[in-house]
Design a protein around this motif. Sequence first.
Motif, PDB file in Angstrom:
ATOM      1  N   ARG A  94      18.183  28.264 -27.169  1.00  0.00           N
ATOM      2  CA  ARG A  94      18.130  27.005 -26.417  1.00  0.00           C
ATOM      3  C   ARG A  94      19.493  26.571 -25.897  1.00  0.00           C
ATOM      4  O   ARG A  94      19.599  25.573 -25.206  1.00  0.00           O
ATOM      5  CB  ARG A  94      17.522  25.902 -27.284  1.00  0.00           C
ATOM      6  CG  ARG A  94      18.433  25.467 -28.409  1.00  0.00           C
ATOM      7  CD  ARG A  94      17.915  24.224 -29.084  1.00  0.00           C
ATOM      8  NE  ARG A  94      18.865  23.793 -30.106  1.00  0.00           N
ATOM      9  CZ  ARG A  94      18.617  22.886 -31.022  1.00  0.00           C
ATOM     10  NH1 ARG A  94      17.428  22.309 -31.066  1.00  0.00           N
ATOM     11  NH2 ARG A  94      19.544  22.547 -31.900  1.00  0.00           N
ATOM     12  N   SER A  95      20.551  27.289 -26.236  1.00  0.00           N
ATOM     13  CA  SER A  95      21.861  26.936 -25.677  1.00  0.00           C
ATOM     14  C   SER A  95      21.926  27.233 -24.184  1.00  0.00           C
ATOM     15  O   SER A  95      22.841  26.778 -23.498  1.00  0.00           O
ATOM     16  CB  SER A  95      22.975  27.690 -26.412  1.00  0.00           C
ATOM     17  OG  SER A  95      22.889  29.072 -26.129  1.00  0.00           O
ATOM     18  N   SER A  96      20.964  27.955 -23.665  1.00  0.00           N
ATOM     19  CA  SER A  96      20.968  28.258 -22.232  1.00  0.00           C
ATOM     20  C   SER A  96      20.745  27.002 -21.394  1.00  0.00           C
ATOM     21  O   SER A  96      19.738  26.311 -21.553  1.00  0.00           O
ATOM     22  CB  SER A  96      19.856  29.262 -21.908  1.00  0.00           C
ATOM     23  OG  SER A  96      19.586  29.231 -20.517  1.00  0.00           O
ATOM     24  N   PRO A  97      21.666  26.678 -20.487  1.00  0.00           N
ATOM     25  CA  PRO A  97      21.457  25.507 -19.635  1.00  0.00           C
ATOM     26  C   PRO A  97      20.236  25.681 -18.722  1.00  0.00           C
ATOM     27  O   PRO A  97      19.647  24.689 -18.297  1.00  0.00           O
ATOM     28  CB  PRO A  97      22.750  25.437 -18.799  1.00  0.00           C
ATOM     29  CG  PRO A  97      23.363  26.792 -18.881  1.00  0.00           C
ATOM     30  CD  PRO A  97      22.917  27.385 -20.182  1.00  0.00           C
ATOM     31  N   ILE A  98      19.856  26.904 -18.455  1.00  0.00           N
ATOM     32  CA  ILE A  98      18.685  27.143 -17.605  1.00  0.00           C
ATOM     33  C   ILE A  98      17.426  26.766 -18.364  1.00  0.00           C
ATOM     34  O   ILE A  98      16.562  26.049 -17.863  1.00  0.00           O
ATOM     35  CB  ILE A  98      18.641  28.620 -17.162  1.00  0.00           C
ATOM     36  CG1 ILE A  98      19.938  28.953 -16.441  1.00  0.00           C
ATOM     37  CG2 ILE A  98      17.432  28.898 -16.299  1.00  0.00           C
ATOM     38  CD1 ILE A  98      20.243  30.425 -16.367  1.00  0.00           C
ATOM     39  N   LEU A 116      11.055  30.581 -10.579  1.00  0.00           N
ATOM     40  CA  LEU A 116      10.332  31.597  -9.804  1.00  0.00           C
ATOM     41  C   LEU A 116      11.277  32.694  -9.308  1.00  0.00           C
ATOM     42  O   LEU A 116      11.059  33.294  -8.264  1.00  0.00           O
ATOM     43  CB  LEU A 116       9.599  30.957  -8.620  1.00  0.00           C
ATOM     44  CG  LEU A 116       8.605  29.859  -9.006  1.00  0.00           C
ATOM     45  CD1 LEU A 116       8.080  29.154  -7.763  1.00  0.00           C
ATOM     46  CD2 LEU A 116       7.460  30.442  -9.827  1.00  0.00           C
ATOM     47  N   ASP A 117      12.343  32.908 -10.049  1.00  0.00           N
ATOM     48  CA  ASP A 117      13.292  33.963  -9.722  1.00  0.00           C
ATOM     49  C   ASP A 117      13.785  34.539 -11.036  1.00  0.00           C
ATOM     50  O   ASP A 117      14.319  33.814 -11.869  1.00  0.00           O
ATOM     51  CB  ASP A 117      14.463  33.401  -8.907  1.00  0.00           C
ATOM     52  CG  ASP A 117      15.373  34.523  -8.438  1.00  0.00           C
ATOM     53  OD1 ASP A 117      16.260  34.937  -9.216  1.00  0.00           O
ATOM     54  OD2 ASP A 117      15.181  34.987  -7.310  1.00  0.00           O
ATOM     55  N   THR A 118      13.596  35.846 -11.203  1.00  0.00           N
ATOM     56  CA  THR A 118      13.878  36.464 -12.494  1.00  0.00           C
ATOM     57  C   THR A 118      15.320  36.261 -12.923  1.00  0.00           C
ATOM     58  O   THR A 118      15.604  36.043 -14.096  1.00  0.00           O
ATOM     59  CB  THR A 118      13.531  37.964 -12.439  1.00  0.00           C
ATOM     60  OG1 THR A 118      12.128  38.075 -12.205  1.00  0.00           O
ATOM     61  CG2 THR A 118      13.880  38.653 -13.733  1.00  0.00           C
ATOM     62  N   ASN A 148      17.063  34.200 -17.866  1.00  0.00           N
ATOM     63  CA  ASN A 148      18.154  33.633 -18.650  1.00  0.00           C
ATOM     64  C   ASN A 148      17.813  32.277 -19.252  1.00  0.00           C
ATOM     65  O   ASN A 148      18.663  31.612 -19.828  1.00  0.00           O
ATOM     66  CB  ASN A 148      19.421  33.556 -17.793  1.00  0.00           C
ATOM     67  CG  ASN A 148      20.087  34.909 -17.677  1.00  0.00           C
ATOM     68  OD1 ASN A 148      20.459  35.504 -18.691  1.00  0.00           O
ATOM     69  ND2 ASN A 148      20.187  35.419 -16.471  1.00  0.00           N
ATOM     70  N   ALA A 149      16.551  31.879 -19.096  1.00  0.00           N
ATOM     71  CA  ALA A 149      16.095  30.637 -19.710  1.00  0.00           C
ATOM     72  C   ALA A 149      15.673  30.870 -21.151  1.00  0.00           C
ATOM     73  O   ALA A 149      15.738  29.976 -21.989  1.00  0.00           O
ATOM     74  CB  ALA A 149      14.923  30.058 -18.917  1.00  0.00           C
ATOM     75  N   MET A 169       9.280  36.580 -19.400  1.00  0.00           N
ATOM     76  CA  MET A 169       9.823  35.699 -20.415  1.00  0.00           C
ATOM     77  C   MET A 169       8.837  35.518 -21.562  1.00  0.00           C
ATOM     78  O   MET A 169       7.665  35.180 -21.344  1.00  0.00           O
ATOM     79  CB  MET A 169      10.167  34.344 -19.783  1.00  0.00           C
ATOM     80  CG  MET A 169      11.382  34.383 -18.883  1.00  0.00           C
ATOM     81  SD  MET A 169      11.318  35.590 -17.502  1.00  0.00           S
ATOM     82  CE  MET A 169      10.269  34.698 -16.350  1.00  0.00           C
ATOM     83  N   ILE A 170       9.327  35.722 -22.787  1.00  0.00           N
ATOM     84  CA  ILE A 170       8.425  35.638 -23.941  1.00  0.00           C
ATOM     85  C   ILE A 170       8.979  34.742 -25.033  1.00  0.00           C
ATOM     86  O   ILE A 170       8.361  34.604 -26.089  1.00  0.00           O
ATOM     87  CB  ILE A 170       8.138  37.041 -24.527  1.00  0.00           C
ATOM     88  CG1 ILE A 170       9.418  37.667 -25.100  1.00  0.00           C
ATOM     89  CG2 ILE A 170       7.546  37.970 -23.457  1.00  0.00           C
ATOM     90  CD1 ILE A 170       9.165  38.912 -25.936  1.00  0.00           C
TER      91      ILE A 170
END
Lengths: 404, 404
Positions: free
Chosen positions: A315-319, A327-329, A334-335, A375-376
């Motif tokens: 969860r540290s990912s800002p995305i 809608l863009d890999t 990176n989320a 994404m999983i």
Amino acid sequence: MDLDKLRRDYATLTVRLGANVAPGQIVAIMAHIEHVDFVRALTEASYEAGARYVDVWYWDAHLKRSRLMNATEDSLDWTPPWLEERYRQLTEERGASIVVSGDPEPDLLADVPPERAGLDSMPRLVSRLEMVNSEQVNWTIVAYPTKAWAEAVFGEPDIERLWGDLSAFMRLDTPDPVAAWEAHLTTLRARAQALNEAGLDLVHFSGPHTDLRVGLIPGSHWQAAGFTTAWGRTHIPNMPTEEVFTTPDMRRTEGVVRATKPLALEGTIVRDLELEFRNGDVVRVDASSGADAIRGQQKADPGARRLGEVALVDRSSPIGRTGVVYLDTLLDENATSHIAYGAGYANAMEGGKDASESQLDDWGVNRSKVHTDFMIGGPEVNVTGFTKEGEEIPLIVDNVWQLD
Amino acid sequence: MDLDKLRRDYATLTVRLGANVAPGQIVAIMAHIEHVDFVRALTEASYEAGARYVDVWYWDAHLKRSRLMNATEDSLDWTPPWLEERYRQLTEERGASIVVSGDPEPDLLADVPPERAGLDSMPRLVSRLEMVNSEQVNWTIVAYPTKAWAEAVFGEPDIERLWGDLSAFMRLDTPDPVAAWEAHLTTLRARAQALNEAGLDLVHFSGPHTDLRVGLIPGSHWQAAGFTTAWGRTHIPNMPTEEVFTTPDMRRTEGVVRATKPLALEGTIVRDLELEFRNGDVVRVDASSGADAIRGQQKADPGARRLGEVALVDRSSPIGRTGVVYLDTLLDENATSHIAYGAGYANAMEGGKDASESQLDDWGVNRSKVHTDFMIGGPEVNVTGFTKEGEEIPLIVDNVWQLD
């Protein structure tokens, strides 16, 4: 919002830090035609960095749509040889490569018969995968906001909001973006090192509709952003980047996995994707929409039904924190944690770059002309590592990174 | 004005009559990025005509500007080999080629140092000239209106006026454009035939500041629009076309010639161009603006200082009748008689297509990597032919065609 300045700053960061263009290099840029303003800024920044020649290939998804709608089926898997030659020559010349992502119309191909859509893999090129694996080229991929993309993401063409998100992800909103990136890369590299020291044999994903075991290859490395070419030039392949990742053993994926975010797959949006694996192979594909696009793509070759990547993001990912599906890999992967079916990264193995195909097969490094991340991960999905000896090592719990 | 319909009709005419795309062909399109709407229509029309693959190369003049302003001088004559490979493969495959002309910003390179501008010949490619000479590819060039082009031409972005002019030139305003084209081509072919039967040795242009003798090659053919590939496919290389033309003896141009219209040369507008020739070579270049761009280009190779084409057009040209300078050679060269320095057309000679370089030199067919047309005809310029025996044959008097 001064978009002209932001665009210039973004181009400079991409050229100087992402691709890290060296004086005298040829720079190959690939972008959607809708990215023209950014391409011009990238070109200017590349020449300012000393590029010898900036070679741009504009991609136009409408032409792909025309092809898929009209051309004969047996022609759809053909790729122009001269275009493959482009990346081969770039590899030989030790050039730099910049790809601009951010599909201006993510739903453009939604009504194309999926079995036809799956046959045309362009703009993906075999020569580009070979280029990446050769480690001769310093390359990067960045996304660029367009109105149509903003509309697809937010339901309105709020391009300033998309610019705001992107600049935060790219650390362009900090006083010294390069310094912010260096600090961030240090964190990611520490995670990769901790994973390598843990000596894992298997990673287990556990959550709603997900119970997936991904077997790893003994000796494979976890990697983080920041690659170095064989001739010593550092570069950052994907910007933004929040992941640590490796290439799993393509024969040792078992169980069921449910995607936790929609996936934009070349003009088709796939929702609620669920895959079941046995002995490494996908044996079932379900989705509430777009399943046929996945099935079509997985017919490309035997490797298209096996994993080539496993990547961890917390969860540290800002995305991830925005909660938005872009809608863009490049952004969506990176989320949160993700896996990819299709080609693995040979260079996760010592000597992998020069390994023969049979050596790669022996190791279990997947070969394919496709590579599709989905994404999983997320708040409800825990990730646990296991060593060969059965030791259990929590990696991500409640979306928080555990290993230091 | 229904621009969508006009664009579709224009694309269909270009694909069906101009390039005459055959089922199963690869179609290579080259266009400015500003022509995106037309390129999409051309692509659709090509697939409807049975194209196997439509291969688009978008050109962006802003990137050329960046290069000319920033790259090292010794790099400027480099051309990407993979791009040359594109036309070579197209030639091998017997594909079709469509080039979209109509420079969206004819003045974009005006402030580039001309000696640098002359070094970069792109988007012109040697492989494209080879393709043309091979007679393996059915190709065409058409122009497409943009707002910026309309503004450069009319002083205001009156794109409907430009569309109106273009549709008239393309016979799109007639009930049956294809029939109108057939009638027009018949007229032009009759002119070429009359010239060939006259057996001229020399053409003399006479008018204000112009007294120019262009020596012809014995056995060279005058040609008119409508070519046929070596494998029997007809096509119309330039649309519109109003000219009959041939390749002169590069060693036998003598005298002085003053251009009668401005010339848009890759982003520089050349006005009042005056050239002096001795023994075939340009020995003086003057102009009220842009002379250095011409001088720079003529340094490309020895052939760049010699003629490769002489072409006759009279006042029956609808382009000439508008009195407008369109700042695009495709249109402007069809307004009035013109000559070109640089590469000649080998196929004006019997067996020219397969002739060796030394055979071409013997004949006097010019070889060069440049080919620049400029306009020298008009109401005040008379054109007279001379046979080897000294017989004088009026060709154009008071801007009216004389030979039937």
